[in-house]
Write an enzyme that holds these catalytic residues in place. Sequence first.
Site, PDB file in Angstrom:
ATOM      1  NE  ARG A 274      -9.082   7.371   6.007  1.00  0.00           N
ATOM      2  CZ  ARG A 274      -8.697   8.475   5.372  1.00  0.00           C
ATOM      3  NH1 ARG A 274      -8.737   8.526   4.075  1.00  0.00           N
ATOM      4  NH2 ARG A 274      -8.244   9.509   6.058  1.00  0.00           N
TER       5      ARG A 274
ATOM      6  NE  ARG B  16       1.239  12.718  11.666  1.00  0.00           N
ATOM      7  CZ  ARG B  16       1.612  13.437  10.617  1.00  0.00           C
ATOM      8  NH1 ARG B  16       2.625  14.277  10.708  1.00  0.00           N
ATOM      9  NH2 ARG B  16       0.995  13.308   9.459  1.00  0.00           N
TER      10      ARG B  16
ATOM     11  CE1 TYR C 116      -3.577   2.638   0.530  1.00  0.00           C
ATOM     12  CE2 TYR C 116      -2.079   3.480   2.216  1.00  0.00           C
ATOM     13  CZ  TYR C 116      -3.182   3.652   1.398  1.00  0.00           C
ATOM     14  OH  TYR C 116      -3.878   4.824   1.435  1.00  0.00           O
TER      15      TYR C 116
ATOM     16  CG  PHE D  93      11.703  18.679  -2.994  1.00  0.00           C
ATOM     17  CD1 PHE D  93      10.461  19.278  -2.866  1.00  0.00           C
ATOM     18  CD2 PHE D  93      11.788  17.435  -3.596  1.00  0.00           C
ATOM     19  CE1 PHE D  93       9.320  18.637  -3.328  1.00  0.00           C
ATOM     20  CE2 PHE D  93      10.652  16.797  -4.064  1.00  0.00           C
ATOM     21  CZ  PHE D  93       9.414  17.399  -3.920  1.00  0.00           C
TER      22      PHE D  93
END
Lengths: 482, 371
Positions: free
Chosen positions: A238, A228, A181, A298
């Site tokens: 969920r 978290r 996933y 980034f």
Amino acid sequence: MPSPSSILYYVFHPNELRSIIQWKVWHNPVHERDESKECESLKRSFYFLTKTSRSFSAVILELHPELLVPVALFYLVLRGLDTVEDDMTIPLEKKEPVLRNFQNVLEQDGWTFTENGPNEKDRQLLVEFNVVIEEFKKIKPAYREIIKDITKRMGNGMADYANNAEHNINGVNTIKDYELYCHYVAGLVGEGLTRLFVEGGLANAALLKKPELMESMGQFLQQVNITRDIKEDLDDGRRFWPKEIWSKHVDKFEDLFKPENKEKALNASSEMILTALNRADDCLYYLAGLREQSVFNFCAIPQSMAIATLNECFQNYDLFQKNVKITKGDACQLMVESSQNLQLVCEVFKRYARKIHKRNNPHDPNFLKISIALGRIEQFIESIFPSQKPPVDSKSPASVEEAEKKKKEDNEAKWDLIYMISAIALTVGVITFFMLFIAWIAGARFDIAYYQLKEQLGDLLGTNSKPAQVTEVHVASGHSEL
Amino acid sequence: MSSLESIPSLGKVVVVGGCGFLGSHIVSYIVKHHPQTRVAVLDLRTSSNRNASANVSYHDGDVTDVASMKALFSQLKPDAVIHTASPHFNLGPEILDKVNVQGTKNLLQAAQNAGVKAFVYTSSAGVVLDAVTELVNADERWPLVTGKAQPEYYTTTKAYAETAVLEANRKPESFLTCAIRPAGIFGEGDVQLLPKMVSAYRKGQTKFQVGDNNNLFDFTYVENVAHGHLLAVVALLKTHKILPTVPLDTERVDGEAFFVTNGEPVYFWDFARAVWHEAGDRLPLKSVWHLSADVAWMIGTVLEYTFWALGKTPNLTRAQVRYSSMSKYHSVSKARQRLGYEPIVSLDEGVRRGVRYILEQEEKVGQKKGQ
């Protein structure tokens, strides 16, 4: 306007305030976007970027001009995909074709999507998706191909999950499912971005040959978020923590939140944290392959935030009761430290590794595994920035023979020294003797010299009484005058 | 290299010290992974730690007696020799010299005479550790520390023996040698590490902790050490096959030394606490007293002198303070690259096995007493 409670907070945490000021005042963007040259659709796209992402827009907006627009569009495309996937008000038969077909949507002029529920927070992006498509057409074909490829694979992966009834009821089953996933929603993003960086010449092409590194970049961030967000996700109905992990500690997922299972819940959370931590060294390895400062920032800033978040979640029961966040001050400090160089980012990882280590509980089933994962981070950092160099070879003897030889040599050296000193002493002695002898033959008065020497020595040492001597000399001189 | 693992027979292998802690694990490893190998165990006394397999034979012998070694080797005609024998750490310098240095040289001679192809020596990771410097990710570039610079005479003799083994490589051309340097071996049957830790728990010493516990330390489960040795044997035999071709310098195994650890350095006290937990300790982390290394060092000094006067050894010594607060871990990259080494048992599994073994042994003794 800061609230009174936050003012009070910073009074007691001046370091955090300092970090915030430091970041706000001293941080100069590596690159700045030039708004004056932008057309309307691009401006609108950037508007959506800042609207849909709080954390990523800041780092995206500072990216190198070569990649600024492609990465921003990549983000918006995936955000659009995510907005379709997330929306539980869209029936599956409508949702699935959109997800599976999203890469083609990118080439349909004027495509928009208005079927999101009214509460879907990013629904406006899809309503005006034509601006994204408008801009997408303008970027280099190589970038377009990369974005389309990732969109296609992610959309299909999401559709598979949406189709999977068991997943919808029971959440993620095994750790393998969990990582799969995370691969679809994050690992693929890592791959896409890496390909964009390499295509733009801003990262080492070798990164593509080590696909596990870019996978870990995405996995680490996603796993930290899932760990978290357990409470928030529960409230939204969920569950992403894999059953394989929580079922070792409790029978039912909901039991994690019962106060009587506090210790079990904490043990389950540390197993989640351990799973994520095992990716941390890969992330540092990946960062070592980036060439350009804005790309480095980034990538590095979210990673540093992630390890700090793991530290915040570790052995913290708040995780099951509310939203756990790092403080704003810490976040600013992390941004300062993560926008410079790899060594500083390594310092951040090491610092948080040790914070986690300090609270590692010996009676947690994964105690030693966590310690090993943290040790691996430290060892990896040592392997790229060694704190110890191989010591200078002090030439200790390597074998008995050498040891004996060395002993013998040392002994010989000692006697050599003795012989040499004796020889010098002898030579000097002989020469002195001859000089004195010749002087004596020539009539030198050594008895006077000896007497004077004694006198002067006496003066120096003060054994003779000076006034007496002076008188004597005086008298003597008086006589000669007469 | 993992395909080499499935070699059913390595021919005839002599395991010197095969009744010892590491040696007996090496014998079981060979029986398990190379089942058709004929193993000859050579030890001073072969009554303990015997393997039941019919492929293992036992021979009493003394490595300090060169004539008997030569006779035995010419009778056995081994393909490979694994030399793990070593006297106890604390014995006097004469016996350490005699067994570690002279004994190893005797074995080398006997092996050279008997046409042995591969000779693997069990050295020690301590050969690069001096009295003051820590080891942070140390690799094989670190120089040997012997003589005055080496605090343990035992380690000096191990280093001398290692040099003798490596110098004998390719003398003659068909005789290949290498050395394995394990760090902190533990496991079933270990007499040094785990039993001491478990008895520290029984004495209630888990309440104390010296230093800040940020020091990483290498511990190695015994089966991984055995695995490393056998990979070395396999690699040497493989090099032997391609004689007289010499492998590239970056791939060479013969004439080389290798650190072999679990590749999982952990914070020193974390290992101890994992052992204690397995042995039954449930002391919460917050009840642990933290002693700074400097303070502990001073206490150790006082204790050592006091107990020295009494003729005893204290529970806290300066050597223990140093070992528990220093970093001591190695890089196993060389073994990974050249031997294809990868630990086969993780550290936590090793701790579980080792401590359970101790508890089982105690239970057996208890039952016997009860009868």
